[in-house]
Design a protein around this motif. Structure first.
Motif, short mmCIF file in Angstrom:
data_model
loop_
_atom_site.label_atom_id
_atom_site.label_comp_id
_atom_site.label_asym_id
_atom_site.label_seq_id
_atom_site.Cartn_x
_atom_site.Cartn_y
_atom_site.Cartn_z
N GLN A 38 -37.94 -4.32 7.81
CA GLN A 38 -38.68 -3.42 7.35
C GLN A 38 -38.10 -2.27 6.51
N GLY A 39 -36.76 -2.49 6.10
CA GLY A 39 -36.07 -1.53 5.23
C GLY A 39 -35.45 -0.33 5.92
N LYS A 40 -35.67 -0.25 7.27
CA LYS A 40 -35.17 0.77 8.16
C LYS A 40 -33.53 0.69 8.37
N PRO A 41 -32.83 1.58 8.46
CA PRO A 41 -31.33 1.55 8.70
C PRO A 41 -30.94 1.09 10.16
N ILE A 42 -30.25 0.18 10.36
CA ILE A 42 -29.61 -0.24 11.48
C ILE A 42 -28.26 0.36 11.83
N GLU A 43 -28.14 1.09 12.75
CA GLU A 43 -26.92 1.89 13.46
C GLU A 43 -26.19 0.96 14.31
N GLY A 44 -24.84 1.01 14.14
CA GLY A 44 -24.06 -0.06 15.00
C GLY A 44 -23.86 -1.18 14.87
N ALA A 45 -24.30 -1.76 13.63
CA ALA A 45 -24.14 -3.07 13.32
C ALA A 45 -22.51 -3.43 12.96
N LEU A 46 -22.07 -4.43 13.39
CA LEU A 46 -20.62 -4.74 13.38
C LEU A 46 -20.52 -5.74 11.97
N ILE A 47 -19.85 -5.31 10.83
CA ILE A 47 -19.76 -6.08 9.61
C ILE A 47 -18.14 -6.55 9.44
N TYR A 48 -18.04 -7.72 9.66
CA TYR A 48 -16.53 -8.45 9.34
C TYR A 48 -16.59 -9.61 8.63
N THR A 49 -15.23 -10.07 8.17
CA THR A 49 -15.12 -11.10 7.24
C THR A 49 -14.45 -12.29 7.98
N GLY A 50 -14.40 -13.35 7.05
CA GLY A 50 -13.56 -14.57 7.54
C GLY A 50 -12.22 -14.45 7.83
N GLU A 51 -11.58 -13.41 7.80
CA GLU A 51 -10.36 -13.03 8.23
C GLU A 51 -10.61 -13.09 9.84
N GLN A 52 -11.37 -12.74 10.37
CA GLN A 52 -11.56 -12.82 11.82
C GLN A 52 -11.35 -14.06 12.32
N PRO A 53 -10.89 -14.16 13.60
CA PRO A 53 -11.07 -15.50 14.37
C PRO A 53 -12.34 -16.39 14.35
N SER A 54 -12.20 -17.68 13.78
CA SER A 54 -13.30 -18.36 13.84
C SER A 54 -13.92 -19.06 15.16
N SER A 55 -12.98 -19.00 16.22
CA SER A 55 -13.29 -19.58 17.45
C SER A 55 -13.53 -18.52 18.44
N ALA A 56 -13.65 -17.45 18.40
CA ALA A 56 -13.65 -16.08 19.23
C ALA A 56 -14.56 -14.80 18.57
N LEU A 57 -14.88 -14.11 19.52
CA LEU A 57 -15.51 -12.78 19.07
C LEU A 57 -14.72 -11.95 18.18
N PRO A 58 -15.01 -11.21 17.08
CA PRO A 58 -14.32 -10.42 16.35
C PRO A 58 -13.66 -9.26 17.20
N VAL A 59 -12.35 -8.87 16.61
CA VAL A 59 -11.60 -8.09 17.04
C VAL A 59 -11.93 -6.94 16.05
N GLU A 60 -12.24 -5.66 16.69
CA GLU A 60 -12.70 -4.39 15.98
C GLU A 60 -11.46 -3.86 15.59
N GLY A 61 -11.63 -3.19 14.32
CA GLY A 61 -10.27 -2.31 14.01
C GLY A 61 -9.62 -2.91 12.54
N PHE A 62 -10.06 -4.39 12.61
CA PHE A 62 -9.26 -5.01 11.50
C PHE A 62 -10.19 -5.80 10.65
N CYS A 63 -10.30 -5.57 9.30
CA CYS A 63 -11.10 -6.36 8.29
C CYS A 63 -12.33 -6.07 8.74
N SER A 64 -13.04 -5.12 9.38
CA SER A 64 -14.24 -4.81 9.74
C SER A 64 -14.65 -3.33 9.86
N ALA A 65 -15.87 -3.16 10.15
CA ALA A 65 -16.46 -1.72 10.21
C ALA A 65 -17.90 -1.88 11.07
#
Length: 479
Positions: free
Chosen positions: A169-196
């Protein structure tokens, strides 16, 4: 002397049909003993030491880089900080006692068996690097004195990706985790690196990414490796894949065309899936089960147009809830230590803005197989004072007769058993309704493995003890 023996001839391609005729067999030269003993406590995980070297693209060492070693839970894909260090003047730091996961049949089949840690490095003004390690040695750990191995991380100049995440609906979403393919592909992302994470306005900024520009050879096939006539490669993409995840929206893949740059993401309309994880035998609810759902391929060619996944942990009553992109088909899967899924719920065309309750996730307690090398002449088990030059592997494939099992593959699988000291090689979490055999390799010149034939199964929660007869030509130290 190298001796290879395949116990259970039905594994040979020319005579695979023997497996079906012996699906209930359990006889072996040295004998088989069955019990319902508890899960064994003599599992001794190995540890390794890893040295990390951080350099610039020009080959200069980076002193003072922050390097974190994350141990990854092979059952849930979640990570925890093992240690956080800074590199010295030579750009290096060393992690001691990194635990290597123990072999486990059911974990192998769920795809999380070999990855055991992630190493992440960052430095001021530099793009972060994340590297995963697995039992198979990718990336290869080169030998270095005083370490099991080492890895080199190249920290390029940092670039920034920013943007905004909104709902359908175009409303902002707070607390979404954005990360790239640098993160482990076979595990959940580790925060603080290549993410926000997004703020209350749905805005984010990732400041530690490498530059990415559209390749000139987009669409071409890039060769990764060659082995004889076999060539492995990948198609060069015209975008960088960025993943966006929020527990109330699931995970979405987005296409980034350039970094540095801006990427705004709109999350799709969702529906909710609820259910329980239960013991397939007792029907009792099971808390602490890792549950995730994966979208199944649809007619759309662009995977970014339909892909979605989400994950959670069952509560104390075995219940779970997953928010997922609407109008997709899904398969709900699970991981729980010592258990394997018997039945996985399937969802067709998940409706939007509604909650769909699915069938229970039924999981069964797996079994245990212990192998012992037995002196064929004395009929006594051989005890080793140190890790022997003998390896034992378990081969298996699903018994085709059960109609309600989850496993669809009929291909042979192989898993190494672990030497736990003394006279025991151990494999935990063997799968019920599978047909197994044993593969033995000896590099010890005093031990010759006898050819033998066996096909056996393992029932729920059962421990199977198998003696493997060998010829000992000369007693060695500790035997």
């Amino acid at each position: 002397m190298l001796v290879l023996v395949l116990i259970a001839c039905w594994l040979l391609p020319a005579i695979k049909g023997l497996a079906q005729s012996q699906s209930n067999a359990s006889s072996v030269g040295g004998g088989v003993a069955r019990s319902v003993a508890a899960q064994p406590a003599d599992r001794k995980a190995e540890t390794i030491t890893v040295t990390v070297l951080c350099e610039t693209p020009e080959g200069r060492p980076i002193a003072g880089a922050d390097v974190t070693c994350f141990e990854i839970d092979a059952w849930t894909g979640r990570s925890r900080v093992k240690a956080a260090l800074k590199t010295d003047a030579a750009g290096t730091c060393r992690f001691e006692g990194v635990t290597v996961p123990l072999p486990d049949v059911s974990r192998v089949l769920r795809g999380h068996s070999t990855v055991f840690c992630a190493v992440a490095a960052k430095a001021v003004g530099r793009a972060s690097e994340i590297r995963t390690l697995n039992v198979g040695g990718f990336p290869a750990l080169q030998h270095i004195k005083g370490s099991t191995g080492w890895m080199k991380l190249i920290l390029a100049p940092a670039r920034t990706l920013h943007g905004r995440v909104t709902n359908f609906q175009g409303k902002p979403i707070e607390g979404a985790l954005i990360y790239t393919g640098e993160q482990p592909s076979s595990a959940l992302p580790v925060e603080g690196f290549c993410s926000a994470k997004t703020d209350k306005n749905g805005e984010y900024e990732i400041t530690d990414l490498k530059e990415w520009l559209r390749p000139k050879n987009t669409g071409a096939i890039r060769v990764d490796s060659r082995e004889g006539n076999r060539v492995i490669g990948h198609r060069v993409l015209d975008h960088l894949t960025v993943r966006v995840w929020h527990p109330e929206y699931g995970q979405k893949w987005a296409q980034c065309r350039a970094c540095p740059g801006e990427l705004n993401v709109q999350m799709p309309e969702v529906g909710n899936v609820t259910g329980r994880a239960v013991d397939a035998t007792t029907k009792a609810p099971i808390p602490g089960v890792f549950v995730w759902a994966e979208a199944q391929r649809t007619g759309a060619r662009d995977v970014n147009a339909w892909y979605c996944s989400n994950w959670t942990i069952t509560d104390r009553n075995g219940n779970y809830r997953l928010a997922l992109r609407a109008r997709n088909d899904y398969l709900v899967l699970s991981n729980f230590e010592g258990f394997i899924p018997k039945k996985a719920p399937r969802i067709t065309n998940l409706p939007a803005s509604t909650t769909k309750t699915v069938d229970d996730i039924a999981i069964v307690q797996a079994g245990v197989v212990r192998f012992h090398l037995m002196n064929a002449a004395s009929k006594k088990r051989i005890r080793f004072s140190s890790k022997p030059q003998v390896s034992v592997a378990l081969h298996g494939r699903p018994d085709p007769s059960p109609q309600d099992q989850l496993w669809s593959s009929t291909e042979d699988q192989a898993w190494p058993a672990e030497f736990t000291g003394g006279d025991t090689f151990l494999m935990r979490a063997a799968l019920p309704e599978w047909i197994y055999s044993v593969f033995v390799e000896s590099k010890d010149p005093t031990i010759s493995v006898r050819p033998s034939v066996t096909a056996f199964n393992v029932r729920q929660g059962e421990t199977v003890e198998i003696d493997l007869p060998v010829d000992v030509t000369k007693p060695g130290p500790g035997r």
